[in-house]
Design a protein around this motif. Sequence first.
Motif, short mmCIF file in Angstrom:
data_model
loop_
_atom_site.label_atom_id
_atom_site.label_comp_id
_atom_site.label_asym_id
_atom_site.label_seq_id
_atom_site.Cartn_x
_atom_site.Cartn_y
_atom_site.Cartn_z
N ILE A 1 5.60 2.75 0.25
CA ILE A 1 4.33 2.51 -0.43
C ILE A 1 3.24 2.63 0.61
CG2 ILE A 1 2.94 0.83 -1.69
CD1 ILE A 1 5.58 -0.35 -2.73
N ARG A 2 2.25 3.45 0.33
CA ARG A 2 1.12 3.67 1.24
C ARG A 2 -0.09 2.97 0.66
NH1 ARG A 2 -2.62 8.20 2.51
NH2 ARG A 2 -2.79 8.24 4.76
N ASP A 3 -0.70 2.09 1.43
CA ASP A 3 -1.79 1.26 0.95
C ASP A 3 -2.96 1.36 1.92
OD1 ASP A 3 -3.19 -0.65 -0.52
OD2 ASP A 3 -2.26 -2.33 0.53
N HIS A 4 -4.17 1.54 1.39
CA HIS A 4 -5.37 1.57 2.22
C HIS A 4 -6.05 0.22 2.12
CE1 HIS A 4 -9.50 2.26 3.47
NE2 HIS A 4 -8.97 3.16 4.27
N SER B 1 -10.79 -0.05 9.06
CA SER B 1 -10.04 0.67 8.06
C SER B 1 -8.58 0.76 8.50
CB SER B 1 -10.62 2.08 7.90
OG SER B 1 -9.82 2.85 7.06
N GLN B 2 -7.64 0.44 7.59
CA GLN B 2 -6.22 0.50 7.90
C GLN B 2 -5.46 1.20 6.80
OE1 GLN B 2 -5.01 -3.59 8.26
NE2 GLN B 2 -5.26 -3.56 10.46
N ILE B 3 -4.42 1.93 7.19
CA ILE B 3 -3.45 2.46 6.25
C ILE B 3 -2.12 1.80 6.59
CG2 ILE B 3 -2.19 4.50 5.47
CD1 ILE B 3 -4.76 6.08 5.87
N VAL B 4 -1.57 1.11 5.60
CA VAL B 4 -0.35 0.33 5.78
C VAL B 4 0.76 0.96 4.96
CG1 VAL B 4 0.69 -1.95 5.52
CG2 VAL B 4 -1.70 -1.75 6.19
N LYS B 5 1.91 1.16 5.59
CA LYS B 5 3.08 1.69 4.88
C LYS B 5 4.13 0.59 4.78
CE LYS B 5 2.47 6.50 6.10
NZ LYS B 5 3.03 7.66 6.78
N THR B 6 4.69 0.45 3.59
CA THR B 6 5.73 -0.55 3.35
C THR B 6 6.98 0.18 2.90
OG1 THR B 6 4.03 -2.11 2.65
CG2 THR B 6 6.31 -2.68 2.15
N PRO B 7 8.01 0.23 3.75
CA PRO B 7 9.25 0.87 3.33
C PRO B 7 10.01 -0.05 2.36
CG PRO B 7 9.47 0.03 5.56
CD PRO B 7 8.04 -0.20 5.14
N PRO B 8 10.91 0.50 1.58
CA PRO B 8 11.68 -0.35 0.67
C PRO B 8 12.46 -1.40 1.45
CG PRO B 8 12.18 1.97 0.31
CD PRO B 8 11.29 1.89 1.49
N PHE B 9 12.40 -2.61 1.00
CA PHE B 9 13.10 -3.75 1.61
C PHE B 9 12.68 -3.97 3.06
CE2 PHE B 9 16.05 -1.66 -1.40
CZ PHE B 9 16.00 -2.63 -2.39
N GLY B 10 11.49 -3.56 3.42
CA GLY B 10 11.00 -3.73 4.79
C GLY B 10 9.65 -4.41 4.81
N ARG B 11 9.18 -4.65 6.01
CA ARG B 11 7.89 -5.29 6.19
C ARG B 11 6.79 -4.24 6.28
NH1 ARG B 11 8.36 -9.49 11.01
NH2 ARG B 11 10.60 -9.71 10.90
N THR C 1 1.28 -1.17 9.96
CA THR C 1 0.05 -0.39 10.03
C THR C 1 0.38 0.97 10.66
OG1 THR C 1 -1.25 -2.39 10.28
CG2 THR C 1 -2.29 -0.34 10.92
N SER C 2 0.13 2.04 9.93
CA SER C 2 0.42 3.37 10.46
C SER C 2 -0.84 4.04 11.03
CB SER C 2 1.03 4.26 9.38
OG SER C 2 0.12 4.46 8.33
N GLU C 3 -2.00 3.72 10.47
CA GLU C 3 -3.26 4.25 10.98
C GLU C 3 -4.30 3.14 10.95
OE1 GLU C 3 -4.65 7.84 9.07
OE2 GLU C 3 -2.59 8.33 8.50
N GLU C 4 -5.17 3.15 11.95
CA GLU C 4 -6.25 2.16 11.98
C GLU C 4 -7.46 2.79 12.64
OE1 GLU C 4 -6.12 -2.37 12.68
OE2 GLU C 4 -6.27 -1.46 14.66
#
Length: 152
Positions: free
Chosen positions: A15-18, A63-73, A76-79
């Motif tokens: 899941i990619r979240d801004h 500004s942050q882009i956060v990725k949440t893998p399944p069953f993971g924490r 932050t992938s970009e900031e």
Amino acid sequence: MALALVALVGGCASIRDHRGYLVDQTLLDSIQPGVDNRLSVERSLGRPTFVSQFGNEDYYYVSQIVKTPPFGRPRTSEETILRVRFDPAGNVVAVDKRGMEQVARISPEGDKTDTLGRHRSLLEDLFGNIGAVGAGGMGGTAAPSGPGPNGS
């Protein structure tokens, strides 16, 4: 069968979240040092994420882009951090842009935190202070004298 496989693979995607400020490069390029001031920056970029509390009141847009893998924490992938610096009169001096290169990743190890001091057993922790409480005031010393309730 193929439909179940597609549903299974689709459920395993990250899941990619801004979060925070949406950086618009056109608006950012419109901010000119020596021309703009605090009011014009707020009109162009909007209210800052936060304002510095010490020194000059610089504006920060995070500004942050956060990725949440399944069953993971979430990670932050970009900031991007934009800092708009002002002079004491409130005019723009510079616009700085920083990214993930400024982020420090730390990973603590172990389940224990080493501390300085004595290593005591459970029984020493439970019963070690018996007799020590009140021993400092039992020596027959005179009460503190002075105008205040604690002798000061």
